[in-house]
Motif scaffolding. Sequence first.
Motif, short mmCIF file in Angstrom:
data_model
loop_
_atom_site.label_atom_id
_atom_site.label_comp_id
_atom_site.label_asym_id
_atom_site.label_seq_id
_atom_site.Cartn_x
_atom_site.Cartn_y
_atom_site.Cartn_z
N ALA A 39 0.87 -1.18 0.00
CA ALA A 39 0.00 0.00 0.00
C ALA A 39 0.91 1.22 0.00
CB ALA A 39 -0.91 0.00 1.22
N GLU A 40 0.49 2.27 -0.71
CA GLU A 40 1.35 3.44 -0.85
C GLU A 40 0.65 4.69 -0.33
OE1 GLU A 40 4.17 2.42 -4.48
OE2 GLU A 40 2.06 2.54 -5.07
N ASN A 41 1.21 5.25 0.75
CA ASN A 41 0.73 6.50 1.33
C ASN A 41 1.57 7.61 0.73
OD1 ASN A 41 0.13 8.72 2.88
ND2 ASN A 41 0.42 7.71 4.84
N ALA A 42 1.06 8.22 -0.33
CA ALA A 42 1.82 9.24 -1.07
C ALA A 42 2.09 10.47 -0.21
CB ALA A 42 1.08 9.63 -2.34
N GLU A 43 1.14 10.86 0.64
CA GLU A 43 1.31 12.06 1.47
C GLU A 43 2.52 11.95 2.39
OE1 GLU A 43 -2.15 13.29 3.61
OE2 GLU A 43 -3.42 13.20 1.82
N ALA A 44 2.77 10.77 2.91
CA ALA A 44 3.88 10.56 3.85
C ALA A 44 5.09 9.91 3.17
CB ALA A 44 3.42 9.69 5.01
N SER A 45 5.04 9.74 1.84
CA SER A 45 6.11 9.04 1.12
C SER A 45 6.42 7.70 1.79
CB SER A 45 7.37 9.90 1.02
OG SER A 45 7.09 11.06 0.27
N GLU A 46 5.37 6.94 2.06
CA GLU A 46 5.49 5.70 2.81
C GLU A 46 4.96 4.53 1.99
OE1 GLU A 46 4.27 4.71 7.31
OE2 GLU A 46 2.61 5.43 6.08
N THR A 47 5.72 3.44 2.00
CA THR A 47 5.29 2.19 1.37
C THR A 47 5.10 1.17 2.48
OG1 THR A 47 6.49 2.70 -0.66
CG2 THR A 47 5.91 0.40 -0.28
N ILE A 48 3.92 0.56 2.51
CA ILE A 48 3.57 -0.40 3.56
C ILE A 48 3.45 -1.78 2.94
CG2 ILE A 48 1.83 -1.01 5.29
CD1 ILE A 48 0.99 2.10 4.93
N VAL A 49 4.23 -2.73 3.45
CA VAL A 49 4.12 -4.11 2.99
C VAL A 49 2.93 -4.75 3.70
CG1 VAL A 49 5.21 -6.38 2.89
CG2 VAL A 49 6.57 -4.31 2.47
N VAL A 50 1.94 -5.17 2.92
CA VAL A 50 0.74 -5.79 3.48
C VAL A 50 0.97 -7.28 3.67
CG1 VAL A 50 -1.72 -6.23 3.10
CG2 VAL A 50 -0.72 -4.02 2.44
N THR A 51 1.50 -7.93 2.63
CA THR A 51 1.79 -9.36 2.71
C THR A 51 2.76 -9.75 1.60
OG1 THR A 51 0.78 -11.56 2.93
CG2 THR A 51 -0.13 -10.13 1.24
N ALA A 52 3.42 -10.86 1.78
CA ALA A 52 4.28 -11.45 0.76
C ALA A 52 4.03 -12.94 0.77
CB ALA A 52 5.74 -11.14 1.06
N TYR A 53 3.97 -13.54 -0.44
CA TYR A 53 3.68 -14.97 -0.51
C TYR A 53 4.18 -15.54 -1.83
CZ TYR A 53 -0.21 -13.35 -3.41
OH TYR A 53 -0.95 -12.75 -4.39
N GLU A 54 4.33 -16.86 -1.85
CA GLU A 54 4.65 -17.56 -3.09
C GLU A 54 3.32 -17.91 -3.76
OE1 GLU A 54 7.29 -21.35 -4.62
OE2 GLU A 54 7.34 -20.79 -2.51
N PRO A 55 3.09 -17.41 -4.99
CA PRO A 55 1.80 -17.67 -5.64
C PRO A 55 1.60 -19.15 -5.95
CG PRO A 55 3.30 -16.56 -7.15
CD PRO A 55 3.97 -16.60 -5.82
N SER A 56 0.36 -19.59 -5.81
CA SER A 56 0.00 -20.98 -6.05
C SER A 56 -0.27 -21.22 -7.53
CB SER A 56 -1.25 -21.33 -5.25
OG SER A 56 -1.76 -22.58 -5.67
N PRO A 57 0.30 -22.28 -8.10
CA PRO A 57 -0.02 -22.60 -9.49
C PRO A 57 -1.49 -22.98 -9.69
CG PRO A 57 1.51 -24.22 -8.55
CD PRO A 57 1.28 -23.16 -7.52
#
Length: 70
Positions: A39-57
């Motif tokens: 998610a990107e908060n442009a006002e605060a120049s902030e990038t928030i990692v919501v989740t990371a995963y290996e995609p399922s085939p």
Amino acid sequence: VTRIVEEGRTVLRYDDDKPYPSRLVLGYHGERPIHVLIAENAEASETIVVTAYEPSPDLWLPGWTQKKRP
């Protein structure tokens, strides 16, 4: 995760997400595909990692950029 956010390819955008627009980024850890939702908060120049995963085939087409249709 940081390298994927900085160097990966955006495969989906969710411009209407709240409280901030988000996007799904594809990158690789060696041979393994990794999706990172940020998610990107442009006002605060902030990038928030919501989740990371290996995609399922089972859910993604080869190349990991498009979901399979139900």
